[in-house]
Design an enzyme around this catalytic site. Structure first.
Site, short mmCIF file in Angstrom:
data_model
loop_
_atom_site.label_atom_id
_atom_site.label_comp_id
_atom_site.label_asym_id
_atom_site.label_seq_id
_atom_site.Cartn_x
_atom_site.Cartn_y
_atom_site.Cartn_z
N LYS A 89 0.72 -1.12 0.04
CA LYS A 89 -0.06 -0.04 0.12
C LYS A 89 0.87 1.34 -0.13
O LYS A 89 0.75 2.16 -0.93
CB LYS A 89 -0.89 -0.06 1.19
CG LYS A 89 -2.07 -1.33 1.19
CD LYS A 89 -2.82 -1.05 2.44
CE LYS A 89 -2.14 -1.32 3.97
NZ LYS A 89 -1.76 -2.48 4.12
N ARG A 165 -10.78 -0.33 8.08
CA ARG A 165 -10.29 -1.83 8.36
C ARG A 165 -11.49 -2.35 9.08
O ARG A 165 -11.41 -3.41 9.54
CB ARG A 165 -9.05 -1.86 9.21
CG ARG A 165 -8.03 -1.09 8.79
CD ARG A 165 -6.47 -1.55 9.10
NE ARG A 165 -5.56 -0.59 8.49
CZ ARG A 165 -4.30 -0.92 8.63
NH1 ARG A 165 -3.90 -2.09 8.78
NH2 ARG A 165 -3.43 -0.07 8.10
N ARG A 200 11.66 -5.09 5.26
CA ARG A 200 11.27 -3.69 5.09
C ARG A 200 12.09 -2.55 6.01
O ARG A 200 12.43 -2.89 6.87
CB ARG A 200 9.88 -3.46 5.33
CG ARG A 200 9.68 -1.70 5.38
CD ARG A 200 8.05 -1.48 5.42
NE ARG A 200 7.33 -2.22 6.56
CZ ARG A 200 5.87 -2.29 6.46
NH1 ARG A 200 5.36 -1.77 5.28
NH2 ARG A 200 5.37 -2.99 7.33
N ARG A 229 10.38 -0.55 11.67
CA ARG A 229 9.25 -0.49 12.42
C ARG A 229 9.44 -1.39 13.48
O ARG A 229 9.53 -2.49 13.52
CB ARG A 229 8.09 -0.57 11.27
CG ARG A 229 7.49 0.74 11.15
CD ARG A 229 6.59 0.56 9.89
NE ARG A 229 5.23 -0.23 10.18
CZ ARG A 229 4.45 -0.36 9.56
NH1 ARG A 229 4.07 0.30 8.14
NH2 ARG A 229 3.21 -1.42 9.93
N ARG A 240 -1.04 -9.58 12.84
CA ARG A 240 -1.56 -8.31 12.00
C ARG A 240 -2.32 -8.81 10.89
O ARG A 240 -3.41 -8.62 10.35
CB ARG A 240 -0.34 -7.28 11.42
CG ARG A 240 0.03 -6.42 12.70
CD ARG A 240 1.47 -5.90 12.32
NE ARG A 240 1.57 -5.16 10.74
CZ ARG A 240 2.84 -4.87 10.20
NH1 ARG A 240 3.80 -5.02 11.00
NH2 ARG A 240 2.90 -4.25 9.19
P1 AP5 Z 1 4.85 -1.40 1.74
O1 AP5 Z 1 4.51 -0.60 0.77
O2 AP5 Z 1 5.41 -0.77 3.10
O3 AP5 Z 1 3.49 -2.11 2.34
P2 AP5 Z 1 2.14 -1.55 3.19
O4 AP5 Z 1 0.95 -2.40 2.48
O5 AP5 Z 1 2.03 -0.38 3.32
O6 AP5 Z 1 2.23 -2.61 4.58
P3 AP5 Z 1 2.05 -1.91 5.99
O7 AP5 Z 1 2.81 -3.08 6.94
O8 AP5 Z 1 2.58 -0.51 6.18
O9 AP5 Z 1 0.55 -2.48 6.19
P4 AP5 Z 1 -0.17 -2.42 7.70
O10 AP5 Z 1 -1.23 -2.26 7.16
O11 AP5 Z 1 0.20 -3.81 8.31
O12 AP5 Z 1 0.47 -1.11 8.47
P5 AP5 Z 1 -0.04 0.40 8.91
O13 AP5 Z 1 1.15 0.98 9.13
O14 AP5 Z 1 -1.17 0.66 8.04
O15 AP5 Z 1 5.68 -2.64 1.53
C1 AP5 Z 1 6.21 -3.68 2.55
C2 AP5 Z 1 7.60 -4.08 2.02
O16 AP5 Z 1 7.33 -4.87 0.46
C3 AP5 Z 1 8.56 -2.74 1.62
O17 AP5 Z 1 9.64 -3.38 2.00
C4 AP5 Z 1 8.50 -2.87 0.13
O18 AP5 Z 1 9.65 -2.24 -0.55
C5 AP5 Z 1 8.21 -4.16 -0.50
N1 AP5 Z 1 7.23 -4.32 -1.53
C6 AP5 Z 1 6.23 -3.51 -1.76
N2 AP5 Z 1 5.71 -3.84 -2.81
C7 AP5 Z 1 6.41 -4.86 -3.65
C8 AP5 Z 1 6.20 -5.28 -4.77
N3 AP5 Z 1 5.38 -5.31 -5.62
N4 AP5 Z 1 7.43 -6.47 -4.77
C9 AP5 Z 1 8.43 -6.75 -4.03
N5 AP5 Z 1 8.31 -6.00 -2.77
C10 AP5 Z 1 7.38 -4.98 -2.39
O19 AP5 Z 1 -0.81 -0.21 10.35
C11 AP5 Z 1 0.19 -0.65 11.40
C12 AP5 Z 1 -0.79 -0.89 12.66
O20 AP5 Z 1 -1.57 0.34 12.98
C13 AP5 Z 1 -2.03 -1.63 12.46
O21 AP5 Z 1 -1.43 -3.19 12.66
C14 AP5 Z 1 -2.94 -1.30 13.57
O22 AP5 Z 1 -2.44 -1.82 14.90
C15 AP5 Z 1 -2.85 0.08 13.58
N6 AP5 Z 1 -3.73 0.70 12.30
C16 AP5 Z 1 -3.57 1.13 11.25
N7 AP5 Z 1 -4.63 1.66 10.50
C17 AP5 Z 1 -5.73 1.36 11.34
C18 AP5 Z 1 -7.04 1.62 11.13
N8 AP5 Z 1 -7.56 2.06 10.30
N9 AP5 Z 1 -7.82 1.12 12.41
C19 AP5 Z 1 -7.23 0.60 13.40
N10 AP5 Z 1 -5.82 0.39 13.48
C20 AP5 Z 1 -5.18 0.73 12.57
#
Ligand code: AP5
Length: 295
Positions: A89, A165, A200, A229, A240
């Protein structure tokens, strides 16, 4: 900034804020987005590949990337992007915002900013994030609503990442009048996700996302400053993922009619090409609708 006569007089070339992504900017230039109705056009150009500019002043080869401000529909785009942890994402949001100039609102980033600021919300949020659980709506909903309500998001359009979510989060946002045009779902098999999370790394200076194997840092200097992170461990990503799997269907069912599913296991450039095509079509539709309404 310099104007380029090989484009029309209202188009402007400027240097990019970050390196040009490897997508075909010309496709976009050739599309109907560059309609004569576009009034304030601006371009980001980089000396990588693409268009030869015939200006005497700018005697270099430019890749012209079209930003949304160039051909911004009078009604800006409102996009949601969703997917499992590490489905890509954030990576796709970097590419989308670079081309479409939308305001990127990432729920996870907003929460991490609260943690970094040491606020009460941040302290509470961290407890849930440590366990891979959803942070309660009382914290998340208002945080996202407040960010989307700011003037830049209303003016440029927004790209909402990692929200909603749960069905309650979706309903809450809708009640505040925020309705998306498109819901992008990145689909990636689970066995790939753990590997992506563990490798990552983040650049605290540019906020760019790297992967030690798939997207390594360009220089030693960048490599030396990368951070990881606190929830990017194999153990935490499994939690997660569990949370994601429990909630994804209920969210999807609310956006079925505007959902585009994209294979997120492809290369990041190929994933972006698919998203880019969906967004271009959407802009075209919006402009056509607006044009028809105006006549
Ligand atoms: P990356 O692009 O960073 O992936 P991402 O989908 O953004 O992953 P996140 O871990 O940020 O998602 P998440 O939903 O778990 O975390 P968030 O911060 O939102 O890519 C990942 C890796 O893969 C990178 O190294 C990249 O280089 C590589 N990559 C990307 N695309 C690639 C490709 N095509 N091929 C190869 N490699 C690739 O949330 C964290 C926490 O916050 C949650 O667990 C929850 O506790 C809380 N939270 C967040 N939002 C909410 C909400 N709406 N409600 C309640 N709690 C929430």
């Amino acid at each position: 900034m310099a104007s380029c006569p090989c484009l029309n007089s209202s188009m402007v070339l400027s240097k990019p804020k970050q390196p040009a992504a490897s997508f075909s900017s010309l496709d976009f230039l050739n599309s109907q987005h560059l309609s004569s109705s576009s009034s304030s056009l601006s371009f980001t150009a980089s000396p990588i590949s693409g268009v030869r500019c015939r200006s005497r002043k700018i005697n270099r080869r430019y890749s012209v990337q079209v930003m949304a401000s160039i051909d911004k529909p009078r009604k800006p785009l409102k996009i949601m992007i969703s997917g499992a942890p590490a489905s890509g994402k954030g990576t796709q949001c970097e590419l989308i915002t670079s081309k479409y100039n939308l305001v990127h609102v990432a729920a996870g980033d907003l929460l991490r900013a609260e943690i970094a600021a040491g606020s009460e919300n941040g302290k509470q949020a961290k407890e849930y994030m440590e366990k891979g659980q959803l942070v309660p709506d009382e914290i998340v909903v208002m945080m996202v609503k407040n960010r989307l309500s700011q003037a830049d998001a209303a003016e440029k359009g927004w790209l909402l990442d990692g929200y909603p979510r749960s069905s309650s989060q979706a309903t809450a946002l809708q009640a505040f009048g925020f309705k998306p045009d498109l819901f992008i779902l990145l689909e990636v098999p689970q066995e790939i996700l753990v590997d992506r999370v563990v490798g990552r790394r983040l650049d605290p200076v540019t906020s760019r996302i790297y992967h030690l194997t798939y997207s390594p840092p360009e220089t030693e200097e960048i490599a030396a400053r990368l951070t990881q992170r606190f929830d990017d461990t194999e153990e935490k990503v499994k939690l997660r993922l569990q949370t994601h799997n429990q909630n994804v269907e209920s969210v999807l069912s609310l956006f079925e009619d505007i959902t585009v599913k994209v294979d997120g296991s492809l290369s990041k450039e190929d994933v972006f090409a698919k998203i880019d095509s969906a967004l271009s079509n959407l802009m075209e539709q919006k402009n056509t609708t607006l044009g028809a309404a105006a006549t």
